[in-house]
Design an enzyme around this catalytic site. Structure first.
Site, PDB file in Angstrom:
ATOM      1  N   LYS A  38       0.856  -1.200   0.000  1.00 54.19           N
ATOM      2  CA  LYS A  38       0.000   0.000   0.000  1.00 54.19           C
ATOM      3  C   LYS A  38       0.888   1.245   0.000  1.00 54.19           C
ATOM      4  CE  LYS A  38      -0.405  -0.161   5.034  1.00 54.19           C
ATOM      5  NZ  LYS A  38      -1.287  -0.539   6.156  1.00 54.19           N
ATOM      6  N   TYR A 259      18.246  29.275   9.082  1.00 59.28           N
ATOM      7  CA  TYR A 259      17.069  30.015   9.547  1.00 59.28           C
ATOM      8  C   TYR A 259      16.946  29.952  11.056  1.00 59.28           C
ATOM      9  CZ  TYR A 259      15.441  30.277   4.727  1.00 59.28           C
ATOM     10  OH  TYR A 259      15.327  30.533   3.392  1.00 59.28           O
TER      11      TYR A 259
HETATM   12  C1  LIG Z   1      -0.530  -1.670   6.617  1.00 61.98           C
HETATM   13  C2  LIG Z   1      -1.145  -2.921   7.134  1.00 61.98           C
HETATM   14  C3  LIG Z   1      -0.322  -3.986   7.486  1.00 61.98           C
HETATM   15  C4  LIG Z   1       1.186  -3.917   7.478  1.00 61.98           C
HETATM   16  O1  LIG Z   1       1.618  -3.347   8.671  1.00 61.98           O
HETATM   17  P1  LIG Z   1       3.178  -3.233   8.994  1.00 61.98           P
HETATM   18  O2  LIG Z   1       3.220  -2.686  10.372  1.00 61.98           O
HETATM   19  O3  LIG Z   1       3.744  -2.282   7.994  1.00 61.98           O
HETATM   20  O4  LIG Z   1       3.737  -4.587   8.842  1.00 61.98           O
HETATM   21  C5  LIG Z   1      -0.936  -5.158   7.902  1.00 61.98           C
HETATM   22  N1  LIG Z   1      -2.280  -5.262   7.962  1.00 61.98           N
HETATM   23  C6  LIG Z   1      -3.091  -4.240   7.643  1.00 61.98           C
HETATM   24  C7  LIG Z   1      -4.558  -4.419   7.745  1.00 61.98           C
HETATM   25  C8  LIG Z   1      -2.550  -3.041   7.217  1.00 61.98           C
HETATM   26  O5  LIG Z   1      -3.364  -2.027   6.901  1.00 61.98           O
END
Ligand SMILES: *Cc1c(COP(=O)(O)O)cnc(C)c1O
Length: 367
Positions: A38, A259
């Site tokens: 994702k 800055y």
């Molecule tokens: C993003 C996600 C994961 C992965 O989580 P990590 O902590 O990056 O391993 C697993 N299950 C769901 C439902 C997610 O949305």
């Protein structure tokens, strides 16, 4: 003649991605592995990581357009939509591309019941076992399962939940107990663990895992940093952000930098100016002292991060000059590792956020 680009670039380490996924398999040897891609593979780029990650058993993501991209790359295996359909017509794409999808609410079952398809869908029914984000309560879970099971649009039903504290002190036992109690006599594959649970808890005998969901660990960040680092979990950074010195300055006592004059030298001090700033995705909240490598040697940032530049202390590397290589995170020129987790911590955030925020303007090379 082409002009020289600004020296910043990101590298994607294919070998590290493959290695990290293998670590997920080692931790959960009896499970199939979802490579979670994702958010454009956590900022790495789906197309850039695909070859290195195609040893996974499936790809998990949330955006339908990302699912289309994975299919366009030629992937014929499982793809799971982690939040399922967002509206009824999303199911048409699920049918067309054979996407498996999470079902976490009644509305999604209603859409399925109205959906016209020749091919029944594989779904992952999600339980809210305590995180209170998505999913059916343990009490409502069985009725949802029964309803789904009666639909001709549904083929196989798998069961899933998500942990709120797999990386921390509270752990997963309370949620596992809730999940097990409510699913004990239901058939179907189970998927419970994210990276933190896969690394920390998969040895626990009570976590039955048919599928683990390996996200952050695949990209070489420790989900429970600073309790454990990537060396502890035998993970390798999948992304390097590197640039070069484009200037140096000799500061006298009392001179300040950048800055807000946020850093003032107490002694004579040689500093380097790096072509990297917050418009590249480097966090503006990193204070003086954030670790950075110059020519592979560890030093610290000084003063405020600006849009296109930041300053580093050159005391540990007196020979550094314009053109010297600077590693913001990842792997240095001689294999030195500066974990993204350390930089994230300095900025008050987590590795996830930094990798996802790599800016569009940074050119990326896949190694
Ligand atoms: C993003 C996600 C994961 C992965 O989580 P990590 O902590 O990056 O391993 C697993 N299950 C769901 C439902 C997610 O949305």
């Amino acid at each position: 003649m082409n002009s020289m680009p600004r020296p910043i670039e990101a590298l994607i380490h294919s070998e590290a991605l493959t290695h990290n996924l293998k670590r997920a398999r080692e931790c959960a040897p009896d499970a199939k592995v979802w490579a979670v891609v994702k958010a454009n593979a956590y900022g790495h780029g789906i197309e850039r990581v695909y070859e290195a990650m195609r040893g996974a058993d499936g790809f998990a993501l949330l955006d339908l357009s990302e699912a289309e991209r994975v299919r366009a790359l030629g992937w014929r295996g499982p793809i799971l939509l982690l939040e399922g359909a967002f509206e009824a017509r999303d199911l048409e794409l699920c049918s067309r591309l054979n996407l498996w999808h999470v079902v976490h609410c009644e509305a999604q079952i209603d859409w399925l019941a109205m959906h016209k398809t020749h091919q029944p869908h594989r779904v992952f029914l999600k339980m809210n076992s305590g995180m209170n984000r998505l999913g059916f309560t343990p009490t409502a879970f069985r009725a949802a399962w029964t309803r789904l099971n009666a639909l001709p649009q549904v083929d196989e039903i798998s069961l899933m939940t998500h942990f709120s504290d797999a990386d921390g002190e509270r752990g997963i036992a309370h949620q596992v107990a809730v999940f097990d109690a409510a699913t004990r006599d239901l058939p179907g594959e189970r998927s419970l663990s994210n990276s933190a649970a896969t690394l920390r808890h998969c040895a626990a005998a009570n976590v039955r895992a048919d599928w683990v969901r390996a996200g952050i660990m695949s990209y070489g960040s420790a989900p429970d940093f600073p309790e454990h680092d990537i060396a502890h979990w035998k993970l390798k950074p999948a992304m390097t952000l590197r640039s070069k010195l484009i200037g140096t300055q000799e500061l006298q006592p009392g001179d300040s930098i950048g800055y807000g004059s946020a850093f003032t030298a107490e002694h004579r001090l040689r500093i380097g100016i790096v072509a990297c700033g917050y418009a590249d995705g480097y966090p503006r909240h990193c204070p003086t002292g954030t670790p950075v490598l110059v020519e592979g040697v560890r030093t610290r940032t000084l003063g405020r991060v600006s849009m296109d530049m930041l300053a580093v202390d050159l005391s540990p590397m007196p020979t550094a000059q314009i053109g010297s290589e600077v590693t913001l995170w990842g792997v240095g020129p001689h294999g030195e590792v500066l974990s993204i987790d350390e930089v994230a911590r300095s900025a008050g955030t987590i590795g996830y956020e930094l990798m996802c925020a790599l800016a569009q303007r940074v050119p990326v090379t896949v190694l």
